[in-house]
Write a protein that holds these residues in place. Structure first.
Motif, PDB file in Angstrom:
ATOM      1  N   LEU A   6      14.640 -22.086  -0.626  1.00  0.00           N
ATOM      2  CA  LEU A   6      14.578 -21.003  -1.611  1.00  0.00           C
ATOM      3  C   LEU A   6      15.733 -21.087  -2.594  1.00  0.00           C
ATOM      4  CD1 LEU A   6      13.681 -17.774   0.416  1.00  0.00           C
ATOM      5  CD2 LEU A   6      12.228 -18.999  -1.192  1.00  0.00           C
ATOM      6  N   GLY A   7      15.414 -21.056  -3.883  1.00  0.00           N
ATOM      7  CA  GLY A   7      16.417 -20.848  -4.904  1.00  0.00           C
ATOM      8  C   GLY A   7      16.595 -19.363  -5.135  1.00  0.00           C
ATOM      9  N   PRO A   8      17.539 -18.966  -5.966  1.00  0.00           N
ATOM     10  CA  PRO A   8      17.804 -17.535  -6.168  1.00  0.00           C
ATOM     11  C   PRO A   8      16.614 -16.748  -6.690  1.00  0.00           C
ATOM     12  CG  PRO A   8      19.031 -18.892  -7.738  1.00  0.00           C
ATOM     13  CD  PRO A   8      18.482 -19.815  -6.708  1.00  0.00           C
ATOM     14  N   HIS A   9      15.702 -17.399  -7.445  1.00  0.00           N
ATOM     15  CA  HIS A   9      14.547 -16.697  -8.009  1.00  0.00           C
ATOM     16  C   HIS A   9      13.231 -17.095  -7.330  1.00  0.00           C
ATOM     17  CE1 HIS A   9      16.591 -14.656 -11.323  1.00  0.00           C
ATOM     18  NE2 HIS A   9      17.307 -15.758 -11.459  1.00  0.00           N
ATOM     19  N   ASP A  10      13.308 -17.715  -6.173  1.00  0.00           N
ATOM     20  CA  ASP A  10      12.111 -18.185  -5.481  1.00  0.00           C
ATOM     21  C   ASP A  10      11.604 -17.184  -4.451  1.00  0.00           C
ATOM     22  OD1 ASP A  10      11.887 -20.568  -6.842  1.00  0.00           O
ATOM     23  OD2 ASP A  10      13.099 -21.686  -5.387  1.00  0.00           O
ATOM     24  N   VAL A  11      10.298 -17.295  -4.166  1.00  0.00           N
ATOM     25  CA  VAL A  11       9.639 -16.470  -3.156  1.00  0.00           C
ATOM     26  C   VAL A  11       8.938 -17.398  -2.165  1.00  0.00           C
ATOM     27  CG1 VAL A  11       7.850 -14.740  -2.733  1.00  0.00           C
ATOM     28  CG2 VAL A  11       9.293 -14.569  -4.780  1.00  0.00           C
ATOM     29  N   LEU A  12       9.179 -17.174  -0.878  1.00  0.00           N
ATOM     30  CA  LEU A  12       8.465 -17.892   0.179  1.00  0.00           C
ATOM     31  C   LEU A  12       7.253 -17.071   0.571  1.00  0.00           C
ATOM     32  CD1 LEU A  12       8.147 -20.081   2.413  1.00  0.00           C
ATOM     33  CD2 LEU A  12       9.636 -18.659   3.850  1.00  0.00           C
ATOM     34  N   ILE A  13       6.076 -17.684   0.455  1.00  0.00           N
ATOM     35  CA  ILE A  13       4.820 -17.000   0.751  1.00  0.00           C
ATOM     36  C   ILE A  13       4.165 -17.627   1.970  1.00  0.00           C
ATOM     37  CG2 ILE A  13       2.516 -16.406  -0.108  1.00  0.00           C
ATOM     38  CD1 ILE A  13       3.672 -16.683  -2.950  1.00  0.00           C
ATOM     39  N   GLU A  14       3.909 -16.815   2.974  1.00  0.00           N
ATOM     40  CA  GLU A  14       3.069 -17.236   4.094  1.00  0.00           C
ATOM     41  C   GLU A  14       1.623 -17.089   3.645  1.00  0.00           C
ATOM     42  OE1 GLU A  14       4.021 -18.537   6.820  1.00  0.00           O
ATOM     43  OE2 GLU A  14       6.112 -17.911   7.180  1.00  0.00           O
ATOM     44  N   ILE A  15       0.899 -18.202   3.575  1.00  0.00           N
ATOM     45  CA  ILE A  15      -0.452 -18.203   3.031  1.00  0.00           C
ATOM     46  C   ILE A  15      -1.457 -17.772   4.102  1.00  0.00           C
ATOM     47  CG2 ILE A  15      -2.253 -19.629   1.985  1.00  0.00           C
ATOM     48  CD1 ILE A  15      -0.011 -21.428   0.898  1.00  0.00           C
ATOM     49  N   ASP A  16      -2.293 -16.813   3.741  1.00  0.00           N
ATOM     50  CA  ASP A  16      -3.351 -16.347   4.643  1.00  0.00           C
ATOM     51  C   ASP A  16      -4.702 -16.975   4.301  1.00  0.00           C
ATOM     52  OD1 ASP A  16      -1.777 -14.504   6.203  1.00  0.00           O
ATOM     53  OD2 ASP A  16      -1.751 -13.185   4.452  1.00  0.00           O
ATOM     54  N   TYR A  17      -4.987 -17.103   3.003  1.00  0.00           N
ATOM     55  CA  TYR A  17      -6.276 -17.620   2.568  1.00  0.00           C
ATOM     56  C   TYR A  17      -6.099 -18.465   1.307  1.00  0.00           C
ATOM     57  CZ  TYR A  17      -7.869 -13.837   5.593  1.00  0.00           C
ATOM     58  OH  TYR A  17      -8.054 -13.007   6.663  1.00  0.00           O
ATOM     59  N   ALA A  18      -6.955 -19.468   1.187  1.00  0.00           N
ATOM     60  CA  ALA A  18      -6.962 -20.313  -0.010  1.00  0.00           C
ATOM     61  C   ALA A  18      -8.402 -20.592  -0.412  1.00  0.00           C
ATOM     62  CB  ALA A  18      -6.230 -21.632   0.253  1.00  0.00           C
ATOM     63  N   GLY A  19      -8.727 -20.364  -1.668  1.00  0.00           N
ATOM     64  CA  GLY A  19     -10.065 -20.634  -2.151  1.00  0.00           C
ATOM     65  C   GLY A  19     -10.271 -22.111  -2.445  1.00  0.00           C
ATOM     66  N   ILE A  20     -11.515 -22.539  -2.362  1.00  0.00           N
ATOM     67  CA  ILE A  20     -11.898 -23.897  -2.744  1.00  0.00           C
ATOM     68  C   ILE A  20     -12.517 -23.843  -4.130  1.00  0.00           C
ATOM     69  CG2 ILE A  20     -13.483 -25.814  -2.304  1.00  0.00           C
ATOM     70  CD1 ILE A  20     -13.143 -25.345   0.664  1.00  0.00           C
ATOM     71  N   CYS A  21     -11.910 -24.570  -5.059  1.00  0.00           N
ATOM     72  CA  CYS A  21     -12.391 -24.664  -6.435  1.00  0.00           C
ATOM     73  C   CYS A  21     -12.937 -26.075  -6.661  1.00  0.00           C
ATOM     74  CB  CYS A  21     -11.233 -24.379  -7.394  1.00  0.00           C
ATOM     75  SG  CYS A  21     -11.652 -24.522  -9.151  1.00  0.00           S
ATOM     76  N   HIS A  22     -13.948 -26.193  -7.508  1.00  0.00           N
ATOM     77  CA  HIS A  22     -14.486 -27.521  -7.804  1.00  0.00           C
ATOM     78  C   HIS A  22     -13.400 -28.428  -8.385  1.00  0.00           C
ATOM     79  CE1 HIS A  22     -18.585 -29.573  -8.748  1.00  0.00           C
ATOM     80  NE2 HIS A  22     -17.681 -30.470  -8.422  1.00  0.00           N
ATOM     81  N   SER A  23     -12.408 -27.834  -9.040  1.00  0.00           N
ATOM     82  CA  SER A  23     -11.285 -28.615  -9.562  1.00  0.00           C
ATOM     83  C   SER A  23     -10.546 -29.342  -8.447  1.00  0.00           C
ATOM     84  CB  SER A  23     -10.297 -27.699 -10.297  1.00  0.00           C
ATOM     85  OG  SER A  23     -10.920 -27.038 -11.371  1.00  0.00           O
ATOM     86  N   ASP A  24     -10.486 -28.739  -7.263  1.00  0.00           N
ATOM     87  CA  ASP A  24      -9.841 -29.394  -6.124  1.00  0.00           C
ATOM     88  C   ASP A  24     -10.509 -30.733  -5.830  1.00  0.00           C
ATOM     89  OD1 ASP A  24      -8.569 -26.939  -6.032  1.00  0.00           O
ATOM     90  OD2 ASP A  24      -9.576 -26.268  -4.207  1.00  0.00           O
ATOM     91  N   ILE A  25     -11.843 -30.718  -5.846  1.00  0.00           N
ATOM     92  CA  ILE A  25     -12.607 -31.923  -5.523  1.00  0.00           C
ATOM     93  C   ILE A  25     -12.419 -32.977  -6.602  1.00  0.00           C
ATOM     94  CG2 ILE A  25     -14.900 -32.824  -4.994  1.00  0.00           C
ATOM     95  CD1 ILE A  25     -15.652 -29.991  -4.059  1.00  0.00           C
ATOM     96  N   HIS A  26     -12.522 -32.556  -7.870  1.00  0.00           N
ATOM     97  CA  HIS A  26     -12.294 -33.496  -8.967  1.00  0.00           C
ATOM     98  C   HIS A  26     -10.927 -34.164  -8.831  1.00  0.00           C
ATOM     99  CE1 HIS A  26     -15.865 -32.601 -11.256  1.00  0.00           C
ATOM    100  NE2 HIS A  26     -15.542 -31.333 -11.438  1.00  0.00           N
ATOM    101  N   THR A  27      -9.926 -33.370  -8.477  1.00  0.00           N
ATOM    102  CA  THR A  27      -8.561 -33.890  -8.427  1.00  0.00           C
ATOM    103  C   THR A  27      -8.376 -34.884  -7.297  1.00  0.00           C
ATOM    104  OG1 THR A  27      -7.664 -31.867  -9.418  1.00  0.00           O
ATOM    105  CG2 THR A  27      -6.132 -33.259  -8.180  1.00  0.00           C
ATOM    106  N   VAL A  28      -8.727 -34.506  -6.068  1.00  0.00           N
ATOM    107  CA  VAL A  28      -8.462 -35.408  -4.936  1.00  0.00           C
ATOM    108  C   VAL A  28      -9.289 -36.678  -5.025  1.00  0.00           C
ATOM    109  CG1 VAL A  28      -7.735 -33.547  -3.410  1.00  0.00           C
ATOM    110  CG2 VAL A  28     -10.130 -34.273  -3.393  1.00  0.00           C
TER     111      VAL A  28
END
Length: 347
Positions: free
Chosen positions: A26-48
């Motif tokens: 963490l930097g002074p202006h950073d936030v640590l987020i514990e992720i609960d959910y992540a959506g799947i976007c078609h952009s994800d597939i194009h990218t990987v």
């Protein structure tokens, strides 16, 4: 540094697999987020799959991220531990150019930092939301209204703002005739948003297979473009057309649907060059434009609007072991309408 579990790609052709990635301190202006959910976007597939250009592997994608604040930097003022928060397509920008100052970080004149497959502030490749936690500058952390269920809200951080931003920019509302091309993961959210804004909403879909859904979501009209009469019968009818599809279209035929001063906005990203007859634009003062997702200001506004009007995407919740199957189903158009990953299933 913090090591977290994730799902990512090791090549353009391999299935996604479990892995670990490092999150920066963490930097002074950073936030640590514990992720609960992540959506799947078609952009994800194009990218990987390297369809939008070469990327570095391993790569963890996902830019529809929701969770809770786990820790904050010493100078963070806008978020507290335990807050419900989200991160969208961008996780950084210069913060100084005209666009950033106006809250349009997505159009940063010096280039923003993409939430995945970008270059982070420490020079590393950004890794996305198919993971247990992430570290983001506070400016790019969005507040999730309490009335929006976390397991449903993730797609709003891409699909939601991608539709809301052009609807607002082109002043969609009462008296505006809006047509949405495509009734998939983007289009169905656009129907709900345009209806809530008070526009007259038409869906232009290849078939009538989703007509009942479209009307239930708020569409006033629903037409099949595979019927050769559809595009002919509605020439000159729409003030604003939003194209959510990535496939190439016969743009001349869709420009013909625009009223005088109408605009066709490209939201999907076809890989082929666009071709249109200039006189179709000139003779009716029509425009063709493009629109990216949206800056932090409009994204937060969209979340508040969705909370006020009880707008949520239609989602299917899956675990980590179903991600690759979900990718195949997205490609086969076998989803109504967005997949959301429960990242708590990452071992």
């Amino acid at each position: 540094m913090r090591t977290v579990n994730a799902y990512g790609a090791v090549s353009a052709t391999a299935p996604l697999e479990p892995m670990t990635i490092e999150r920066r301190d963490l930097g002074p202006h950073d936030v640590l987020i514990e992720i609960d959910y992540a959506g799947i976007c078609h952009s994800d597939i194009h990218t990987v799959r390297g369809e939008w250009g070469e990327i570095a592997y391993p790569q963890v994608v996902g830019h529809e991220i929701v969770g809770h604040v786990a820790a904050i930097g010493s100078e963070v003022t806008g978020h507290r531990v335990g807050d419900r928060v989200g991160v969208g397509c961008e996780s950084g920008s210069c913060g100084e150019c005209e666009q950033c100052v106006d809250g349009e970080e997505v159009y940063c004149l010096r280039g923003n930092i993409q939430t995945y497959a970008g270059v982070d502030v420490d020079g590393s490749i950004t890794q996305g939301g198919y993971s247990q936690a992430t570290v983001v500058h506070e400016r790019f952390v969005l507040s999730i209204p309490e009335s929006l269920p976390l397991e449903k809200v993730a797609p709003l951080l891409c699909a939601g703002v991608t539709l809301y931003s052009p609807l607002k920019h082109w002043n969609a509302g009462p008296g505006t005739r809006v047509a949405i091309i495509g009734m998939g993961g983007l289009g169905h959210v656009g129907v709900k948003l345009a209806h809530a804004l008070g526009a007259e909403v038409t869906v232009l879909s290849r078939t009538l297979a989703k007509k009942d859904d479209g009307l239930a979501f708020g569409a006033d009209h629903y037409f099949a473009t595979e019927d050769p009469q559809t595009l002919h019968e509605h020439q000159g009818e729409y003030d604003l057309i939003l194209s959510t599809v990535s496939a190439g279209l016969d743009y001349d035929r869709y420009v013909d649907l625009l009223a005088v001063n109408g605009t066709l906005v490209l939201l999907g990203a076809p890989t082929d060059a666009l071709s249109v007859t200039p006189m179709k634009l000139i003779t009716h003062r029509r425009s063709i434009a493009g629109s990216a997702n949206g800056g932090i200001k409009v994204t937060q506004e969209m979340l508040e609007f969705c909370a006020e009007h009880d707008i949520l995407p239609e989602t299917e919740l899956i675990g980590a072991d179903s991600i690759n199957e979900a990718y195949q189903r997205v490609l086969a158009s076998d989803v109504r309408y967005r997949f959301v990953i429960d990242t708590k299933t990452f071992a």
